[in-house]
Design an enzyme around this catalytic site. Structure first.
Site, PDB file in Angstrom:
ATOM      1  N   LYS A 248      40.589  36.449  40.947  1.00 19.05           N
ATOM      2  CA  LYS A 248      40.270  35.053  41.247  1.00 19.05           C
ATOM      3  C   LYS A 248      41.546  34.321  41.659  1.00 19.05           C
ATOM      4  O   LYS A 248      42.485  34.212  40.869  1.00 19.05           O
ATOM      5  CB  LYS A 248      39.657  34.376  40.018  1.00 19.05           C
ATOM      6  CG  LYS A 248      38.314  34.964  39.609  1.00 19.05           C
ATOM      7  CD  LYS A 248      37.791  34.287  38.353  1.00 19.05           C
ATOM      8  CE  LYS A 248      36.471  34.902  37.904  1.00 19.05           C
ATOM      9  NZ  LYS A 248      35.356  34.587  38.828  1.00 19.05           N
TER      10      LYS A 248
ATOM     11  N   ARG B  86      26.719  40.908  36.762  1.00 15.08           N
ATOM     12  CA  ARG B  86      25.440  41.560  37.072  1.00 15.08           C
ATOM     13  C   ARG B  86      25.491  43.055  36.779  1.00 15.08           C
ATOM     14  O   ARG B  86      24.462  43.674  36.478  1.00 15.08           O
ATOM     15  CB  ARG B  86      25.059  41.289  38.525  1.00 15.08           C
ATOM     16  CG  ARG B  86      26.008  41.852  39.560  1.00 15.08           C
ATOM     17  CD  ARG B  86      25.839  41.233  40.932  1.00 15.08           C
ATOM     18  NE  ARG B  86      26.317  39.859  40.963  1.00 15.08           N
ATOM     19  CZ  ARG B  86      26.262  39.068  42.038  1.00 15.08           C
ATOM     20  NH1 ARG B  86      25.736  39.531  43.170  1.00 15.08           N
ATOM     21  NH2 ARG B  86      26.731  37.843  41.994  1.00 15.08           N
TER      22      ARG B  86
END
Length: 570
Positions: free
Chosen positions: A348, A425
């Site tokens: 990030k 996920r």
């Protein structure tokens, strides 16, 4: 004699559920399997080293005594008398006197000063407005008017009333306050109960401050809240206790999310889950799987995410069964449990990445475990609930998952990892397969899954995805009671085209457009078609930027949903 009902609502800090306590011997944790004993020892040493010298302080537990009373408000004695008023309640006659009976009665006792001050300060009863005046020679030391808006139809204004009362108590160092509605006569008995619940919840949550990581903390002075004019008796007592039970779960969830990643590791999160099971051992059992056991279950998707971290993964499974009576419905709550998310090799970076806040990437697991704590106190009948969290960190190292790697989930489906920052996920995939294998009829998963959902719905609303209209109806009815904001988004099957891989069954992320929908479609690949399933993307409402603190979002709705399922199953 005035009717009075009293109930104590206590909320606890980490002192009742201490982080970093020694784990019960019946639970076994093993380190992530490494290639040599020396490397395994190094990994364990690194894992311990990340804890540093930071430990949460034991904060003395504040306690509020809620008392339901039917008394003359002008005779009440205490520090602050708070009156919740709607915009209509402030109507005046030709002499500028309040037409509302309660306001007129209080103002007559005060010689008209309440009407005068509210006019001077342009108090109109809008939500968020409040005014307070100091008085002498009367039962209460101060009188406050707090705005409820027009005609409140949701719990939010009444929760806001409870929060505002506590804020006033903090400002003026009050120990006793009373809350009354200017217009409560027209409320039905159920409405009075739900209003009392909302006020009490707002007060408890408003009083809570997470000071565990501060060197100094101011002790709250508020000790008692009298709720006047909403009735008395066993039903109201039960509702106030329910408010306390749910609030304690929300506070626990907030504490989990607020805790920094160097304290709340996957192992400590598992320890906190096991502590719930031991505290409420009459209704809970716990199973904590280590990496080797997860490998035996072929959870390659989950273990791929965990591979880079020195802190080993822990797969959490709590099971609630009612203390008596039959089980008529089986449910599962699955929470994303990334105790820190660096993004992996797709690290990030750049404005808005919020890497410094990625301790909250386990907000889904906090919602699940906070719900478990509340249900351990409430003990609903007729329902079995499985609480499942695949806890780990998404870090960077030589053993980490690389962009382009292919991992295999426990249902045999293969995934090309085209973005290591779409890791939540991947962990949820194996958690959902595991949940389906428990024989449940309904599954709700909660995750801080996508920034796309925040872009779509903003910071206060969670996105809901489900192919089941029935399940959507159930959860929205529950959210109407809790006051939490949800919005249903479509599961547009045509978007799945962007998730095709040339070397595997699927990739783990598509393009920028429709990112929240595509993420939900990915999760759908790991749910049995016979099971009713819902995905809640709570990336926005998990965190309050203004307060720089966790919200405990989802817990109140989930508790209500579980209870309704237990009742409706009979």
């Amino acid at each position: 004699m005035a009717a009075i009902a009293t109930i104590f609502v206590c909320f606890t800090s980490s002192s009742s559920s201490p982080f970093l306590t020694r784990f019960a011997s019946r639970f076994h944790f093993a380190a992530f399997p490494l290639r040599s004993p020396a490397r395994k020892l190094m990994s364990q040493t690194l894992a311990r080293a990340t804890l540093g010298l930071t430990h949460p302080s034991n904060i003395e537990t504040p306690k509020i005594c809620f008392t339901a009373k039917d008394v003359d408000v002008t005779e009440w004695k205490g520090d602050i008398l708070a009156v919740g008023v709607t915009e209509k309640d402030l109507a005046r006659d030709e002499k500028s006197r309040f037409e509302n009976v309660i306001l007129s009665k209080i103002d007559s006792k005060l010689g008209g000063i309440l009407a005068e001050v509210s006019s001077e300060e342009d108090f109109s009863g809008k939500v968020g407005q409040s005014t307070i005046i100091r008085i002498t020679g009367h039962g209460s030391k101060r009188v406050s008017l707090i705005g409820l808006g027009q005609s409140p139809s949701t719990p939010a204004p009444f929760k806001g009333l409870g929060e505002a009362v506590v804020a006033a108590a903090k400002s003026y160092q009050a120990s006793s306050v009373a809350v009354v509605l200017a217009s409560s006569e027209g409320l039905s008995a159920p409405s009075k109960l739900s209003t009392a619940y909302a006020i009490a919840s707002g007060a408890v949550l408003g009083l809570f401050e997470d000071n565990r990581y501060k060197s100094e903390a101011k002790k709250p002075t508020l000790q008692s809240v009298d709720i006047i004019g909403l009735g008395t008796g066993p039903e109201l007592e039960k509702k106030l206790k329910y408010a306390g039970d749910v609030s304690s779960g929300i506070i626990f969830g907030r504490e989990l999310v607020n805790s920094p990643a160097n304290v709340l590791t996957p192992g400590v999160l598992a320890e906190e889950a096991a502590n719930i099971a031991s505290t409420y051992s009459d209704v809970f059992t716990a199973k904590i799987l280590n990496a080797e056991q997860c490998a035996e279950l072929k959870m390659g998707s989950y273990l791929g995410v965990a591979a880079a971290s020195a802190n080993p993964p822990h797969f959490i499974h709590l099971c609630y069964k009612p203390p008596s009576g039959p089980v008529n419905v089986k449910l599962a709550l699955v929470g994303k449990g990334l105790t820190f998310d660096s993004g992996g090799y797709n690290i990030k970076t750049g404005p808005g990445c919020s890497i410094e806040l990625m301790k909250y990437d386990m907000g889904g697991s906090a919602a699940v475990l906070g719900t478990a704590k509340a249900l351990g106190q409430i003990k609903p009948s007729g329902v079995e609930v499985h609480f499942i969290v695949a806890a780990c960190e998404n870090m960077i190292s030589g053993t980490g998952m690389r962009p382009g790697d292919v991992v295999t989930a426990s249902n045999g489906k293969t995934i090309e990892v085209n973005n290591t920052d779409a890791e939540g996920r991947l962990t949820l995939a194996d958690a959902l397969v595991y949940a389906c294998n428990q024989g449940v009829e309904k599954i709700i998963d909660l995750a801080t899954l996508t920034g796309a959902c925040v872009v779509a719905l903003g910071p206060s609303i969670a996105g809901v995805f489900t192919p089941s209209d029935e399940l959507a109806k159930e959860i929205f009815e529950a959210s109407d009671v809790s006051g939490e904001k949800l919005w249903r988004l479509p599961l547009e099957e045509s978007y799945w085209e962007s998730m095709k891989s040339g070397v595997a069954d699927m990739v783990n992320t598509g393009g920028r457009q429709g990112g929240a929908i595509i993420a939900a479609l990915f999760l759908k690949q790991f749910v049995d078609e016979k099971v009713q399933w819902m995905h809640i993307d709570m990336a926005g409402p998990v965190w309050n930027d203004k307060k720089r603190s966790a919200t405990g979002f989802g817990i109140a709705t989930l508790v209500e949903w579980v209870l309704k399922n237990g009742l409706n199953a009979h």
